[in-house]
Design a protein around this motif. Sequence first.
Motif, PDB file in Angstrom:
ATOM      1  N   LEU A  92       0.814  -1.212   0.000  1.00 32.20           N
ATOM      2  CA  LEU A  92       0.000   0.000   0.000  1.00 32.20           C
ATOM      3  C   LEU A  92       0.849   1.263   0.000  1.00 32.20           C
ATOM      4  N   ASN A  93       2.109   1.139   0.383  1.00 32.14           N
ATOM      5  CA  ASN A  93       2.978   2.312   0.400  1.00 32.14           C
ATOM      6  C   ASN A  93       3.255   2.858  -0.994  1.00 32.14           C
ATOM      7  N   LEU A  94       2.988   2.049  -2.017  1.00 29.80           N
ATOM      8  CA  LEU A  94       3.236   2.499  -3.386  1.00 29.80           C
ATOM      9  C   LEU A  94       2.384   3.706  -3.762  1.00 29.80           C
ATOM     10  N   MET A  95       1.278   3.891  -3.066  1.00 25.33           N
ATOM     11  CA  MET A  95       0.384   4.996  -3.415  1.00 25.33           C
ATOM     12  C   MET A  95       0.998   6.362  -3.117  1.00 25.33           C
ATOM     13  N   ILE A  96       2.111   6.411  -2.390  1.00 19.23           N
ATOM     14  CA  ILE A  96       2.699   7.708  -2.060  1.00 19.23           C
ATOM     15  C   ILE A  96       3.221   8.423  -3.302  1.00 19.23           C
ATOM     16  N   MET A 153      -4.776   2.144  19.737  1.00 17.58           N
ATOM     17  CA  MET A 153      -3.592   2.630  20.432  1.00 17.58           C
ATOM     18  C   MET A 153      -2.361   2.722  19.536  1.00 17.58           C
ATOM     19  N   TYR A 154      -2.279   1.875  18.499  1.00 17.50           N
ATOM     20  CA  TYR A 154      -1.041   1.765  17.734  1.00 17.50           C
ATOM     21  C   TYR A 154      -1.211   2.024  16.243  1.00 17.50           C
ATOM     22  N   PHE A 155      -2.327   2.582  15.807  1.00 15.22           N
ATOM     23  CA  PHE A 155      -2.543   2.757  14.376  1.00 15.22           C
ATOM     24  C   PHE A 155      -1.463   3.624  13.750  1.00 15.22           C
ATOM     25  N   PHE A 156      -0.828   4.511  14.543  1.00 15.16           N
ATOM     26  CA  PHE A 156       0.202   5.385  13.984  1.00 15.16           C
ATOM     27  C   PHE A 156       1.516   4.648  13.784  1.00 15.16           C
ATOM     28  N   ASP A 157       1.644   3.411  14.271  1.00 22.66           N
ATOM     29  CA  ASP A 157       2.754   2.542  13.865  1.00 22.66           C
ATOM     30  C   ASP A 157       2.264   1.743  12.658  1.00 22.66           C
ATOM     31  N   VAL A 158       2.202   2.443  11.552  1.00 27.77           N
ATOM     32  CA  VAL A 158       1.436   1.983  10.398  1.00 27.77           C
ATOM     33  C   VAL A 158       1.959   0.668   9.826  1.00 27.77           C
ATOM     34  N   MET A 159       3.257   0.357  10.007  1.00 29.08           N
ATOM     35  CA  MET A 159       3.795  -0.861   9.396  1.00 29.08           C
ATOM     36  C   MET A 159       3.280  -2.120  10.080  1.00 29.08           C
ATOM     37  N   TRP A 160       2.734  -1.982  11.299  1.00 27.88           N
ATOM     38  CA  TRP A 160       2.196  -3.152  11.994  1.00 27.88           C
ATOM     39  C   TRP A 160       0.801  -3.530  11.507  1.00 27.88           C
ATOM     40  N   LEU A 161       0.103  -2.609  10.869  1.00 34.25           N
ATOM     41  CA  LEU A 161      -1.292  -2.865  10.504  1.00 34.25           C
ATOM     42  C   LEU A 161      -1.432  -3.907   9.402  1.00 34.25           C
ATOM     43  N   ASP A 162      -0.401  -4.071   8.574  1.00 33.78           N
ATOM     44  CA  ASP A 162      -0.482  -5.085   7.521  1.00 33.78           C
ATOM     45  C   ASP A 162      -0.672  -6.475   8.107  1.00 33.78           C
ATOM     46  N   ALA A 163      -0.071  -6.715   9.272  1.00 34.95           N
ATOM     47  CA  ALA A 163      -0.205  -8.031   9.911  1.00 34.95           C
ATOM     48  C   ALA A 163      -1.662  -8.334  10.236  1.00 34.95           C
ATOM     49  N   LEU A 164      -2.429  -7.309  10.601  1.00 32.63           N
ATOM     50  CA  LEU A 164      -3.840  -7.525  10.919  1.00 32.63           C
ATOM     51  C   LEU A 164      -4.637  -7.881   9.669  1.00 32.63           C
ATOM     52  N   ILE A 165      -4.200  -7.381   8.515  1.00 24.29           N
ATOM     53  CA  ILE A 165      -4.880  -7.711   7.257  1.00 24.29           C
ATOM     54  C   ILE A 165      -4.611  -9.163   6.884  1.00 24.29           C
ATOM     55  N   LEU A 190       1.342 -16.496   5.465  1.00 24.94           N
ATOM     56  CA  LEU A 190       2.464 -16.343   6.390  1.00 24.94           C
ATOM     57  C   LEU A 190       3.637 -15.632   5.721  1.00 24.94           C
ATOM     58  N   THR A 191       3.896 -15.948   4.467  1.00 20.13           N
ATOM     59  CA  THR A 191       4.979 -15.281   3.750  1.00 20.13           C
ATOM     60  C   THR A 191       4.696 -13.790   3.604  1.00 20.13           C
ATOM     61  N   ALA A 192       3.447 -13.452   3.299  1.00 23.64           N
ATOM     62  CA  ALA A 192       3.070 -12.036   3.167  1.00 23.64           C
ATOM     63  C   ALA A 192       3.276 -11.295   4.483  1.00 23.64           C
ATOM     64  N   ILE A 193       2.931 -11.921   5.592  1.00 23.19           N
ATOM     65  CA  ILE A 193       3.106 -11.289   6.905  1.00 23.19           C
ATOM     66  C   ILE A 193       4.582 -11.029   7.180  1.00 23.19           C
ATOM     67  N   ILE A 194       5.428 -12.031   6.935  1.00 21.03           N
ATOM     68  CA  ILE A 194       6.857 -11.891   7.228  1.00 21.03           C
ATOM     69  C   ILE A 194       7.493 -10.838   6.322  1.00 21.03           C
ATOM     70  N   LEU A 195       7.109 -10.836   5.045  1.00 21.04           N
ATOM     71  CA  LEU A 195       7.714  -9.891   4.110  1.00 21.04           C
ATOM     72  C   LEU A 195       7.316  -8.451   4.401  1.00 21.04           C
ATOM     73  N   THR A 196       6.065  -8.226   4.796  1.00 25.93           N
ATOM     74  CA  THR A 196       5.620  -6.852   5.024  1.00 25.93           C
ATOM     75  C   THR A 196       6.161  -6.288   6.333  1.00 25.93           C
ATOM     76  N   ASN A 197       6.380  -7.144   7.322  1.00 23.76           N
ATOM     77  CA  ASN A 197       7.016  -6.696   8.568  1.00 23.76           C
ATOM     78  C   ASN A 197       7.496  -7.926   9.330  1.00 23.76           C
ATOM     79  N   TYR A 198       8.802  -8.160   9.288  1.00 26.77           N
ATOM     80  CA  TYR A 198       9.363  -9.373   9.869  1.00 26.77           C
ATOM     81  C   TYR A 198       9.128  -9.447  11.377  1.00 26.77           C
ATOM     82  N   TYR A 199       9.029  -8.279  12.026  1.00 27.24           N
ATOM     83  CA  TYR A 199       8.806  -8.257  13.476  1.00 27.24           C
ATOM     84  C   TYR A 199       7.445  -8.863  13.809  1.00 27.24           C
ATOM     85  N   MET A 200       6.416  -8.401  13.115  1.00 27.62           N
ATOM     86  CA  MET A 200       5.090  -8.983  13.303  1.00 27.62           C
ATOM     87  C   MET A 200       5.054 -10.424  12.807  1.00 27.62           C
TER      88      MET A 200
END
Length: 862
Positions: A92-96, A153-165, A190-200
């Motif tokens: 989704l960051n491509l839209m910038i 509480m954490y929506f402004f840590d935007v890179m974590w939200l992909d994991a919820l999707i 699972l691959t999509a989750i790891i690639l979008t944010n390895y921490y999540m």
Amino acid sequence: MLRRDFFTRKVLYVIGAIVAPALLMSMLFLVLQLAPFGGRNLLISDLSTQYLQFFAELRRQLLHLSFSSYSFLISIGDSLVPIYAYYLLSPLNLMIVLFKPAQLPIAIDLIIWIKMILSSISMSIFLGNKYRSYDFMGICGGLAYGLCGFVSMYFFDVMWLDALIWLPIMIYGLERLFHQNKGGLYVFGLTAIILTNYYMGYIICIFAVIYFIYLTKQSQPKRIPLAQHIQFHWRKGVQFLWYSLISGMLSAIVLIPTIIAMLATGKKDILPANFLLKGTFGPSFAVNLGVGGNDFAGRLVHNPSIFTGSLFIVAGVAYFFSKRVDKRNKQASGLLLGSIFLGMWLLPLNTFWHMLQPPAGFPFRMVFLFSFALIMVAYEGYLQGVFHEKKVVVFSAVGVGIAITIGYIFANIFQQKMGMYTFKIPQLMVGNAVYFLAIGFLAVTTLAILSVANKRRAAKYVLMITLAFELMLNFLVATSGAPFGNQHQFERTYAKSSRLIGKIEQRERANHQFYRLLVVDQPFRKLFRVPYSGYNDSFVFKNHGLSSYSSTLNFHTHHVLENLGFSSRNIRRIDMFGSTPVSEHLLALKYFYYIGKHENSLSVQKNVAGLGFMTSNRMQQLKFVKNEPFINQNRLVQAEMGNSEQYFKRPQIMSTSQQTFRDFYQYKVVFRANTTGDHYLYLPHVRLHGVAFYINGRKLSNLYSGLGTEMIPVGNLEKGQISTITIHSIKELPDPATHLDGLNNVKFEQAVRVLNRHELRLQDNNRLDWHGGHFKGTITVFNNRRTLLLSIPYDKGWHLKVDGKNQPVKRVASGFVGAELSPGRHRVAFNYQIRGLLAGIDVATVGVVLLIGTAVFKRIRQ
């Protein structure tokens, strides 16, 4: 006919699952007046200090189709790989690219808005497909998930939200793997989750193991012991591990380089204190069973934000007391929810779940997993008719109300108002008025549930609307006090600042020499309603700076700059303040630009060294001493020159005094300079917030009263000159008299004239802006100065060719890049290679082959 009705119901469900969250999130953004729905933006917390800046760099590289592995816009230079992997890999960051730089806050707002909607849709589709029931309650579940306590509480840590999707997709894939022996969707999710944010990805991998155990327990027949059941279905476990391994291998193209890069940060230390056997929160956590348990002020320290709406909390509790729910399902669900709760509460498990590092703010980052599981369990109970057990529903609601009440009682007893940058307190202040709203919503929700059980036509709509308003209210409370930005002011101020800084950059492009420009942009800083240090503004304005703030900051960067006297609050931050002529020369700090509201000031240092220069071989053995910047800088110049001259000389202390007043401490030091030149004060182990400095009665700029500790300029003094330092502090300080020193400017300038004759001449200085990982130049080497010192942090990814031949890169000056060269004139070429990239590609390729081979093997067997 039945199939057609089922299809129609499913289509209507999907439409509702899309429309409902889109309307709710839009209404929420309208209420908050967030762009593009209003004139405010979300430049708060990490969005203002990290994401805006990193998105600016990503946009620049996307538009120019130029992806550099290394950037000189990250402090004094660093790899971009960990920043990409941790912050920027969401599709989704491509839209910038559709937005101008000044409109990036609008793009960020829209990305968050879209991610919240997609999370809700993903959850609703999961619930419908898992239970093959497309009911309004599934749409409610999506809303509760998309606006759960974690999101609020954490929506402004935007890179974590992909994991919820991706989480519901991955879990549905795991269900298909367990029940139907189909692993493709699980691997994809699972691959999509790891690639979008390895921490999540790491956090969710642990959850995947727990969920597999949940499925195993749930499928256990009543009369068969669990051990026997596991033994009988051992192949399912092997399949789960096999497909999980393939997912990890497919992600290796990001994982391996990122792991190697993160090992170069200061966050790799594992402390025994983080594994003590104790709890992380007390009974006050129960305030989060009701609406509004947390607000913006408590975003860094708070109880787990488990709120998912009273509907699902009551239904989740009722599930375990209902006679309609099978005992085995209760056991499995209890195991699932209990494991997550215990993982949050018990410190060793909590630390393990946070990648072996306790969170520095934003605690309980796995709490969305509890919300996911609770919503799923509540939906399952609803489908099994729990709502029709009215006594159970009322009993559950009363129990939740009592728990919330107990939570508020304990919160009021143990609450503490959060002090400045305090992270270890049991409970923040709670808004007791919110308690009555929580009980009110609980009562209304319970009545609506009972009305649904009575099959009243409008009851479902009332229940959904009540949930929607409750979720909105929780989000509004969670953001109450948030210092939202003004988008129109941002655009105007950005345009002005960009023009001013760009003029200096344009003027210097023809000089073909590397330099750094430090900017204090007061109008830009004042856009933010909280203290703003501009750590990463080099990305926004495209100037080579020094400051940096990220979870991926290179350890060597922090080590060398902190020990040279630059301001640092922690291992993730380094600030621009604290320079001396010695560090300015070393780091090519040519310009210091102060942009004020009405006037600007530009300071120019003429004799900076550029990107690198030749020094004596003693530079290879130089080690900095912690908290001793005067010693370190003196040794640095000695190693540069290869001599034993004393470039720093301590002044003579004539008198000292300390007085304690009602609200501050006063320190006074009178001293006589023993050398002519710049003098400095350095107070180790102290954050200078709340500390004011007066030099001969004149107050020093508040810029030096920040969040770290740095070299404090006392002034350019003549030998024998007497001066007075007065310090006012809200806390006790170490004796200032023992931390004063002066630089012999004449002696140092003599050294500079010699050192600048052996400077690295870059072939194309402007290339560093786009391809920081590749640069060439020429340099002349003499016998007494054979060690090249570059002012960039040491990184094993650097490779050097001298006159076309490979030459080893060395760590010099305690953490800089260097190399030993032979006498003569040489052509040097530095190239940065992403360590682990080729290995990651190889492992990912093997993963693709194994995935295809597994599919072919299964097809042949069938």
